[in-house]
Design an enzyme around this catalytic site. Sequence first.
Site, short mmCIF file in Angstrom:
data_model
loop_
_atom_site.label_atom_id
_atom_site.label_comp_id
_atom_site.label_asym_id
_atom_site.label_seq_id
_atom_site.Cartn_x
_atom_site.Cartn_y
_atom_site.Cartn_z
N ASN A 135 -10.27 -10.42 12.99
CA ASN A 135 -9.75 -11.35 14.00
C ASN A 135 -8.58 -12.18 13.50
OD1 ASN A 135 -11.77 -10.50 15.87
ND2 ASN A 135 -13.24 -11.88 14.88
N ARG A 136 -7.93 -11.69 12.47
CA ARG A 136 -6.76 -12.36 11.89
C ARG A 136 -7.07 -13.78 11.37
NH1 ARG A 136 -5.64 -7.68 12.00
NH2 ARG A 136 -3.60 -6.81 12.55
#
Length: 232
Positions: free
Chosen positions: A210-211
């Site tokens: 999810n960065r």
Amino acid sequence: MTDSAAQNAVPDPVPDPVPVPDPAVMRERYRSTPLLEEELAAAPMDQFARWFGQAVAAGLSEPNAMVVSTATPEGRPSSRTVLLKRHDAEGFVFYTNYGSRKGREIAANPRVALLFPWHPIARQVVVTGTAARVGRDETVAYFRSRPHGSRLGAWASEQSSVIGSRQELIERYEELAARYPEGEPVPAPPEWGGFRVVPETVEFWQGHENRLHDRLRYVREGGKWRIERLAP
């Protein structure tokens, strides 16, 4: 083939063009354990040694490859990949022709940046600091450890200069090979040598899902290091 046969021949199919990949849809899912402040070494070069060893153990191709970015005094940047040849408590060492573009830019503006892009293990190390030439004894000692062909190549190439053809380079190399046959000592060129990058900041980046990446940066303050976390 007769004229009639040629007229009735079925033409070879035209191959479909290779589709152009869309970089906007290319994504990797990074899965790793969190990188926590309390797990870091007290000094960035110790932490780098730890990560570098893990990159080697993971089987990365040329884990010592790093992008070196330099700039003119006016701020015009340039980047290229070179190989790290030494790392210790003082910094990072690489070798080049001092007359190359990076050599000239460092002479005019010693502030540089390094990037180690260890994509297969979702890690990178980003360094900012100041570059200075290593001592001549250190340069000569390393030059003597290089393969014979690499030593000749350092003489043959006036790095970053414009040449008329590849043949010119080959002929120059062959002249040097005749002058210094295998087994003969090759002196280090006077315009060739090492730079040591003394770090001012060293950032350790660990990719996550999810960065929500981890970015922990060492900042030199006087003779000590402070660690800060950056938003991804």
